[in-house]
Write a protein that holds these residues in place. Sequence first.
Motif, PDB file in Angstrom:
ATOM      1  N   UNK A 179     -14.122  44.813 -25.506  1.00 47.51           N
ATOM      2  CA  UNK A 179     -15.410  45.313 -25.031  1.00 47.51           C
ATOM      3  C   UNK A 179     -15.402  46.837 -24.940  1.00 47.51           C
ATOM      4  N   UNK A 180     -14.276  47.391 -24.558  1.00 43.74           N
ATOM      5  CA  UNK A 180     -14.169  48.837 -24.406  1.00 43.74           C
ATOM      6  C   UNK A 180     -14.234  49.564 -25.748  1.00 43.74           C
ATOM      7  N   UNK A 181     -13.524  49.051 -26.744  1.00 44.11           N
ATOM      8  CA  UNK A 181     -13.517  49.746 -28.036  1.00 44.11           C
ATOM      9  C   UNK A 181     -14.735  49.400 -28.884  1.00 44.11           C
ATOM     10  N   UNK A 182     -15.367  48.238 -28.625  1.00 45.69           N
ATOM     11  CA  UNK A 182     -16.593  47.900 -29.328  1.00 45.69           C
ATOM     12  C   UNK A 182     -16.485  46.776 -30.334  1.00 45.69           C
ATOM     13  N   UNK A 183     -15.403  46.013 -30.290  1.00 46.49           N
ATOM     14  CA  UNK A 183     -15.209  44.923 -31.249  1.00 46.49           C
ATOM     15  C   UNK A 183     -15.913  43.657 -30.755  1.00 46.49           C
ATOM     16  N   UNK A 184     -17.233  43.649 -30.852  1.00 45.15           N
ATOM     17  CA  UNK A 184     -18.040  42.531 -30.345  1.00 45.15           C
ATOM     18  C   UNK A 184     -19.441  42.603 -30.933  1.00 45.15           C
ATOM     19  N   UNK A 185     -20.147  41.498 -30.829  1.00 46.74           N
ATOM     20  CA  UNK A 185     -21.546  41.475 -31.255  1.00 46.74           C
ATOM     21  C   UNK A 185     -22.394  42.223 -30.234  1.00 46.74           C
ATOM     22  N   UNK A 186     -23.435  42.877 -30.715  1.00 48.03           N
ATOM     23  CA  UNK A 186     -24.307  43.610 -29.812  1.00 48.03           C
ATOM     24  C   UNK A 186     -25.206  44.561 -30.576  1.00 48.03           C
ATOM     25  N   UNK A 187     -25.971  45.337 -29.852  1.00 48.27           N
ATOM     26  CA  UNK A 187     -26.837  46.329 -30.480  1.00 48.27           C
ATOM     27  C   UNK A 187     -25.990  47.412 -31.151  1.00 48.27           C
ATOM     28  N   UNK A 188     -26.588  48.108 -32.091  1.00 54.20           N
ATOM     29  CA  UNK A 188     -25.863  49.039 -32.956  1.00 54.20           C
ATOM     30  C   UNK A 188     -25.034  50.062 -32.185  1.00 54.20           C
ATOM     31  N   UNK A 189     -25.641  50.698 -31.213  1.00 59.25           N
ATOM     32  CA  UNK A 189     -24.945  51.798 -30.557  1.00 59.25           C
ATOM     33  C   UNK A 189     -24.411  51.520 -29.178  1.00 59.25           C
ATOM     34  N   UNK A 190     -24.499  50.271 -28.720  1.00 56.05           N
ATOM     35  CA  UNK A 190     -24.108  49.977 -27.345  1.00 56.05           C
ATOM     36  C   UNK A 190     -22.708  49.394 -27.223  1.00 56.05           C
ATOM     37  N   UNK A 191     -22.109  48.946 -28.337  1.00 55.97           N
ATOM     38  CA  UNK A 191     -20.898  48.137 -28.234  1.00 55.97           C
ATOM     39  C   UNK A 191     -19.657  48.926 -27.839  1.00 55.97           C
ATOM     40  N   UNK A 192     -19.484  50.126 -28.374  1.00 59.70           N
ATOM     41  CA  UNK A 192     -18.252  50.879 -28.110  1.00 59.70           C
ATOM     42  C   UNK A 192     -18.388  51.746 -26.861  1.00 59.70           C
ATOM     43  N   UNK A 193     -17.874  51.250 -25.765  1.00 55.35           N
ATOM     44  CA  UNK A 193     -17.890  52.013 -24.517  1.00 55.35           C
ATOM     45  C   UNK A 193     -17.079  53.297 -24.677  1.00 55.35           C
ATOM     46  N   UNK A 194     -15.986  53.208 -25.387  1.00 50.09           N
ATOM     47  CA  UNK A 194     -15.122  54.372 -25.612  1.00 50.09           C
ATOM     48  C   UNK A 194     -15.888  55.497 -26.293  1.00 50.09           C
ATOM     49  N   UNK A 195     -16.594  55.175 -27.365  1.00 46.65           N
ATOM     50  CA  UNK A 195     -17.350  56.191 -28.106  1.00 46.65           C
ATOM     51  C   UNK A 195     -18.474  56.775 -27.254  1.00 46.65           C
ATOM     52  N   UNK A 196     -19.136  55.938 -26.487  1.00 44.49           N
ATOM     53  CA  UNK A 196     -20.224  56.405 -25.635  1.00 44.49           C
ATOM     54  C   UNK A 196     -19.719  57.336 -24.536  1.00 44.49           C
TER      55      UNK A 196
END
Length: 316
Positions: A179-196
């Motif tokens: 969930x933190x790195x963004x390896x999951x289904x979701x909206x385009x820009x919301x998945x990667x907590x790290x990047x955000x």
Amino acid sequence: MEKIFKLGPGPHIKTAETVNDVMRDVIIALMPALIAAIYFFKMKALLVVSISVISALISEAVCQKIMGKKIEISDGSAVVTGLLFAFVVTPVLPLWMAVIGASISIILGKMVFGGLGHNIFNPALIGRTFLMASWPVAMTSWIKTDGTAGATVLGVLKLDGYNSVLKMFDGKMDMYWQLFIGNRAGSIGETSVFALLIGAAYLLYKKHITLHTPISYIVTVFILSMIFKQDPIFHVLSGGLIIGAFFMATDMVTTPYTSIGRIIFGIGAGILVVWIRLKGGYPEGVCYSILIMNALTPLLNRYTRPKVFGEVKNNG
């Protein structure tokens, strides 16, 4: 002849910072999340983002032309709206819907109020809400990072419970990491907590946002999740909470300008998110929580603004 001193409406304090500077920095802050989106969702994400930004630019230019205003799409605000709209929709959104959604974000979310600085609600979320009401099936069709169809973790939680979510990963710690790195289904820009968070750190460094709203928003979700016997870390890392807290609930136009107002805004949005996630019909509530609190922003500004020195209130 004696000169007449005229005092116009505020604000009266000017800085060297311009709208172009702010928008450029927001675009830069969104780049890590865009890179992560392209890495995980490939060309699907890039196409939706590109079409959304182009549609937002064209819509704003047309509106300004119709309204008899100078065309000022070079200030970057339309690009930011297009990016944020694309970031909160599915990577498999039909491109014609992306055109409509981005255009609605500009037209109904921004220009009908008079343009930049006059809008009441976050424009990108207006576009998302319009599409959600019009084409809910398309807006809730998701893909995993391997390109196959799959539900979001909040969707699985809503339908099948927390244990079913855990079965999607190799244990709880693996779930947190993915969930933190963004390896999951979701909206385009919301998945990667790290990047955000990288982008959020940049905005904090440039002093375009403060931590009042994001912290109160996230902490409220964390605490209420514990109270309702949920996994608080899961609820913080999943869905669009991070992008909402740092990039939408901190919008200079639609959120309070006082520190206490921003804290109340965050607490209110956090309460709404948890309520919608656990008791509502939708698995996610970030979009609606921010829009509802946007409507309360004028009241928060009015009742939390500092007293004017020497102000005398009328008794009658």
